[in-house]
Design an enzyme around this catalytic site. Structure first.
Site, PDB file in Angstrom:
ATOM      1  N   ARG A  73      -1.849  23.207   6.804  1.00  0.00           N
ATOM      2  CA  ARG A  73      -2.099  23.569   5.396  1.00  0.00           C
ATOM      3  C   ARG A  73      -3.546  24.025   5.259  1.00  0.00           C
ATOM      4  O   ARG A  73      -4.463  23.254   5.547  1.00  0.00           O
ATOM      5  CB  ARG A  73      -1.846  22.349   4.502  1.00  0.00           C
ATOM      6  CG  ARG A  73      -2.088  22.575   3.016  1.00  0.00           C
ATOM      7  CD  ARG A  73      -1.976  21.261   2.240  1.00  0.00           C
ATOM      8  NE  ARG A  73      -0.699  20.612   2.451  1.00  0.00           N
ATOM      9  CZ  ARG A  73      -0.435  19.337   2.109  1.00  0.00           C
ATOM     10  NH1 ARG A  73      -1.386  18.586   1.566  1.00  0.00           N
ATOM     11  NH2 ARG A  73       0.756  18.819   2.340  1.00  0.00           N
ATOM     12  N   HIS A 118      -3.296  17.587   6.985  1.00  0.00           N
ATOM     13  CA  HIS A 118      -2.530  18.812   7.261  1.00  0.00           C
ATOM     14  C   HIS A 118      -3.446  19.964   7.690  1.00  0.00           C
ATOM     15  O   HIS A 118      -3.050  20.813   8.485  1.00  0.00           O
ATOM     16  CB  HIS A 118      -1.750  19.246   6.019  1.00  0.00           C
ATOM     17  CG  HIS A 118      -0.505  18.453   5.768  1.00  0.00           C
ATOM     18  ND1 HIS A 118       0.685  18.713   6.407  1.00  0.00           N
ATOM     19  CD2 HIS A 118      -0.264  17.410   4.940  1.00  0.00           C
ATOM     20  CE1 HIS A 118       1.620  17.868   5.977  1.00  0.00           C
ATOM     21  NE2 HIS A 118       1.059  17.060   5.089  1.00  0.00           N
ATOM     22  N   ASP A 125       5.198  17.373   7.389  1.00  0.00           N
ATOM     23  CA  ASP A 125       6.129  16.786   6.429  1.00  0.00           C
ATOM     24  C   ASP A 125       7.511  17.300   6.803  1.00  0.00           C
ATOM     25  O   ASP A 125       7.730  18.516   6.856  1.00  0.00           O
ATOM     26  CB  ASP A 125       5.797  17.239   5.002  1.00  0.00           C
ATOM     27  CG  ASP A 125       4.442  16.725   4.519  1.00  0.00           C
ATOM     28  OD1 ASP A 125       3.963  15.717   5.069  1.00  0.00           O
ATOM     29  OD2 ASP A 125       3.885  17.336   3.596  1.00  0.00           O
ATOM     30  N   GLU A 183       4.786   7.751   2.237  1.00  0.00           N
ATOM     31  CA  GLU A 183       5.607   8.969   2.215  1.00  0.00           C
ATOM     32  C   GLU A 183       6.505   8.980   3.445  1.00  0.00           C
ATOM     33  O   GLU A 183       6.018   9.166   4.562  1.00  0.00           O
ATOM     34  CB  GLU A 183       4.719  10.222   2.211  1.00  0.00           C
ATOM     35  CG  GLU A 183       3.840  10.342   0.980  1.00  0.00           C
ATOM     36  CD  GLU A 183       2.857  11.500   1.035  1.00  0.00           C
ATOM     37  OE1 GLU A 183       2.213  11.771   0.010  1.00  0.00           O
ATOM     38  OE2 GLU A 183       2.710  12.131   2.118  1.00  0.00           O
ATOM     39  N   HIS A 186       6.068  11.990   6.087  1.00  0.00           N
ATOM     40  CA  HIS A 186       4.729  12.400   6.536  1.00  0.00           C
ATOM     41  C   HIS A 186       4.348  11.726   7.859  1.00  0.00           C
ATOM     42  O   HIS A 186       4.333  10.501   7.947  1.00  0.00           O
ATOM     43  CB  HIS A 186       3.743  12.021   5.423  1.00  0.00           C
ATOM     44  CG  HIS A 186       2.310  12.334   5.695  1.00  0.00           C
ATOM     45  ND1 HIS A 186       1.622  13.280   4.971  1.00  0.00           N
ATOM     46  CD2 HIS A 186       1.412  11.813   6.565  1.00  0.00           C
ATOM     47  CE1 HIS A 186       0.365  13.326   5.390  1.00  0.00           C
ATOM     48  NE2 HIS A 186       0.216  12.440   6.367  1.00  0.00           N
TER      49      HIS A 186
END
Length: 204
Positions: A73, A118, A125, A183, A186
């Site tokens: 990301r 990320h 994810d 999460e 993740h």
């Protein structure tokens, strides 16, 4: 574009892994495409890619497949999240993604941060799908749902949902990925190669 040395386009080494890059679309917690995402391609560090390929080969034998929602990301995407979080009246996707959390609490509760693993390229994810139906296994909450329902240990879900979470977690952990308790989707490579570097090249 030429991606940095040490990174790989996942489709080049594990083409059967499915992807739905949520931040490229409007189907995400902001409700708009996110800065830095230009095409539906999964970029990860080479070490991450090799292990995902191995995991995929194991899952395919069971009629299952990985499906990735986000991987590398860009920092500009993280900056987009931070900027959005400060505009408290923009709650377009609240009912779907954070119905029980005040937007003003997203920073304090850790759902939004100014840096993300990320951006180092070794965090992903993901979920698991059935290869026959192409449907995601029921994990008891949707991807990116901000709430305790997404915590791995949340108990108010069915036995089957708990088993599905365990299936994903176990195969990732055995293959050297570290889970994140809040999460279920993740995971981060344990010995990530760029531990202190936050990249900002495009997902393109």
């Amino acid at each position: 574009q030429k991606i940095p040395k040490g990174f790989v386009y996942l489709e080049n080494i594990a083409p059967t892994i499915k992807s739905e890059l949520r931040y490229l679309s409007t189907n995400n917690f902001i409700g708009k495409p996110i800065s830095g995402y230009r095409s539906n391609c999964i970029i990860v560090t080479m070490e991450t890619g090799k292990l995902l390929k191995k995991i995929q080969q194991e899952l395919l034998k069971k009629g299952l497949s990985l499906k990735i929602f986000d991987a590398y990301r860009p920092q500009q995407a993280v900056d987009h999240f931070v900027k959005w979080a400060k505009v408290l009246e923009d709650t377009l996707m609240k009912n779907k993604y954070y119905p029980n959390v005040s937007k003003s609490e997203l920073f304090k509760l850790g759902y939004i941060a100014s840096k993300s693993g990320h951006s180092r390229g070794s965090t992903i994810d993901l979920t698991v799908i059935n290869t026959t139906t192409e449907k995601e296994l029921d994990m008891g909450s949707s991807y990116d749902f901000f709430g305790i329902q997404s915590h791995y240990s949340y108990k108010k879900i069915s036995k089957k949902q708990q088993e599905n979470r365990m299936l994903l977690r176990n195969i990732m952990v055995v293959n050297n990925f570290k889970p994140y308790e809040n999460e279920w989707w993740h995971f981060t490579l344990r010995n990530e190669p760029f531990r202190n570097t936050y990249f900002n090249f495009l997902v393109n």
